[in-house]
Enzyme design. Sequence first.
Site, PDB file in Angstrom:
ATOM      1  N   ASP A  70       0.836  -1.205   0.000  1.00 49.07           N
ATOM      2  CA  ASP A  70       0.000   0.000   0.000  1.00 49.07           C
ATOM      3  C   ASP A  70       0.876   1.263   0.000  1.00 49.07           C
ATOM      4  O   ASP A  70       2.100   1.172  -0.020  1.00 49.07           O
ATOM      5  CB  ASP A  70      -0.927  -0.076   1.228  1.00 49.07           C
ATOM      6  CG  ASP A  70      -2.261   0.609   1.007  1.00 49.07           C
ATOM      7  OD1 ASP A  70      -2.485   1.126  -0.097  1.00 49.07           O
ATOM      8  OD2 ASP A  70      -3.083   0.622   1.949  1.00 49.07           O
ATOM      9  N   HIS A  71       0.212   2.409   0.057  1.00 49.47           N
ATOM     10  CA  HIS A  71       0.861   3.732  -0.011  1.00 49.47           C
ATOM     11  C   HIS A  71       2.353   3.787   0.325  1.00 49.47           C
ATOM     12  O   HIS A  71       2.735   3.525   1.469  1.00 49.47           O
ATOM     13  CB  HIS A  71       0.159   4.703   0.947  1.00 49.47           C
ATOM     14  CG  HIS A  71      -1.277   4.937   0.613  1.00 49.47           C
ATOM     15  ND1 HIS A  71      -1.689   5.934  -0.225  1.00 49.47           N
ATOM     16  CD2 HIS A  71      -2.396   4.273   0.996  1.00 49.47           C
ATOM     17  CE1 HIS A  71      -2.999   5.894  -0.352  1.00 49.47           C
ATOM     18  NE2 HIS A  71      -3.456   4.894   0.379  1.00 49.47           N
ATOM     19  N   HIS A  81      -9.953   7.805   3.751  1.00 50.96           N
ATOM     20  CA  HIS A  81      -9.572   6.705   4.633  1.00 50.96           C
ATOM     21  C   HIS A  81     -10.318   6.869   5.949  1.00 50.96           C
ATOM     22  O   HIS A  81     -10.398   7.969   6.483  1.00 50.96           O
ATOM     23  CB  HIS A  81      -8.068   6.735   4.923  1.00 50.96           C
ATOM     24  CG  HIS A  81      -7.218   6.388   3.735  1.00 50.96           C
ATOM     25  ND1 HIS A  81      -6.146   7.153   3.358  1.00 50.96           N
ATOM     26  CD2 HIS A  81      -7.279   5.365   2.856  1.00 50.96           C
ATOM     27  CE1 HIS A  81      -5.575   6.595   2.299  1.00 50.96           C
ATOM     28  NE2 HIS A  81      -6.240   5.513   1.974  1.00 50.96           N
ATOM     29  N   GLU A 139      -4.903   7.586   7.769  1.00 50.76           N
ATOM     30  CA  GLU A 139      -4.587   6.164   7.863  1.00 50.76           C
ATOM     31  C   GLU A 139      -3.095   6.018   8.093  1.00 50.76           C
ATOM     32  O   GLU A 139      -2.302   6.685   7.439  1.00 50.76           O
ATOM     33  CB  GLU A 139      -4.992   5.436   6.572  1.00 50.76           C
ATOM     34  CG  GLU A 139      -4.833   3.927   6.681  1.00 50.76           C
ATOM     35  CD  GLU A 139      -5.329   3.198   5.424  1.00 50.76           C
ATOM     36  OE1 GLU A 139      -6.296   2.455   5.549  1.00 50.76           O
ATOM     37  OE2 GLU A 139      -4.751   3.396   4.354  1.00 50.76           O
ATOM     38  N   ASN A 145     -10.142  -0.864  -1.686  1.00 46.52           N
ATOM     39  CA  ASN A 145      -9.418  -1.086  -0.438  1.00 46.52           C
ATOM     40  C   ASN A 145     -10.365  -0.999   0.747  1.00 46.52           C
ATOM     41  O   ASN A 145     -11.175  -0.076   0.840  1.00 46.52           O
ATOM     42  CB  ASN A 145      -8.323  -0.027  -0.260  1.00 46.52           C
ATOM     43  CG  ASN A 145      -7.208  -0.183  -1.278  1.00 46.52           C
ATOM     44  OD1 ASN A 145      -7.256  -1.054  -2.144  1.00 46.52           O
ATOM     45  ND2 ASN A 145      -6.199   0.660  -1.160  1.00 46.52           N
ATOM     46  N   HIS A 147      -9.714   3.768  -3.072  1.00 43.06           N
ATOM     47  CA  HIS A 147      -9.133   3.759  -1.718  1.00 43.06           C
ATOM     48  C   HIS A 147     -10.177   4.215  -0.723  1.00 43.06           C
ATOM     49  O   HIS A 147     -11.054   5.004  -1.053  1.00 43.06           O
ATOM     50  CB  HIS A 147      -7.918   4.693  -1.653  1.00 43.06           C
ATOM     51  CG  HIS A 147      -6.666   4.042  -2.129  1.00 43.06           C
ATOM     52  ND1 HIS A 147      -5.588   3.801  -1.305  1.00 43.06           N
ATOM     53  CD2 HIS A 147      -6.331   3.546  -3.342  1.00 43.06           C
ATOM     54  CE1 HIS A 147      -4.648   3.187  -2.005  1.00 43.06           C
ATOM     55  NE2 HIS A 147      -5.065   3.027  -3.247  1.00 43.06           N
TER      56      HIS A 147
HETATM   57 ZN    ZN Z   1      -5.333   4.274   0.559  1.00 49.24          ZN
END
Ligand code: ZN
Length: 385
Positions: free
Chosen positions: A101-102, A218, A174, A278, A256
Amino acid sequence: MSLVQGYRGAKKIFEDAKANRYALPAVNVTSTSTINASLEAAKEVNSPVIIQFSNSGGAFFLGKSISNASQKASITGAVAAAKYIHEASPLYGIPVLLNTDHAAKKLLPWVDGMIAEGEKFYKTNGRPLFTSHMIDLSEEPLSENIDTCKRYLEKLTKLDMYLELELGVTGGEEDGVDNTGVESSKLYTQPEEVSYAYEELMKVSENFVIAASFGNVHGVYKPGNVKLEPAILKNSQHYIQKKFNTKNNPVNFVFHGGSGSEVAKIREAIDYGVVKMNIDTDIQWAFWDGVRKYYKKNEAFLQSQLGNPTGDDAPNKKYYDGRVWIREGEISIKNRLAQAYEELNGVNRLLLAVGKGGYLKNCASLGEHGLWANIKSVIVGANSQ
Ligand SMILES: [Zn+2]
């Protein structure tokens, strides 16, 4: 044989998803428990699954006591977890896409470390360790974002992997990245940006998916505080389709911050080319909620090693054994994920590939495990691209 896919397997899945209007959930995992619950859910609904690690999720998998200097813990943790999934996946019998992820600019050394491990793995096994990595340079100028993505895309393509990139900012918070104060125009990606990214990345390869912002955040917030505008995605698809004369919905989009989203908006986003959503916050809650309900129900048996309503010296071991209460968390995750599959129109979407090296499925293992009664479609020749 491992059922972790490379780009070729992922491409088949995404094409099927777009043709049949569904998306797959991508679950942020942190442990074997959260991984197993995700695989179990996928097996139960008879569909592929996307499993992903955040930077801190990878470090947590390895253990909180290990220093993350030079990203060592995040690299080693994600790699160890990926190898675990390669080993476990044939027994669950479900194709798995493994993503990270990110990765903002400062976390690129994490991605570099995983690619170095991935190159070794590819040399030995002839298939990628991860299916994809995400790079999130949405905070940087667009040209820097795309130039950097092109460099990574080149490396990943050689490993039969794909790149996930971000355009526009996902709101909310997040893993210590707080975008709650970002001005709202940035939360909506413009078609020109997507088109620019598409044009530039296609010069390298088609192995990419785009996380675009359409008001998604998020976390989970009070109803009415999040305004999703899936039409943003539609506008980008139309813009690119017209400009480059492509087929319908040319871009694979990633949603997301799927937690807490309305089903109608999710379905609308899928219509506009979302193939992956996600889901993290709702899974975190499900994990805890399973444990919480277990505790509430068995409270009187969980106050001491000995002594409960059946007797002062009665043992409570079978109530406090970690395998019992952690299992309740796993079941709760599994149930929440099954709900996500329903919402994503993603139930019973198992794909079978024929041909060795085609990755989606190894036919030999199909018979062995006898799990394939409901196979939806058979793809021949996944090996030949
Ligand atoms: Zn994300």
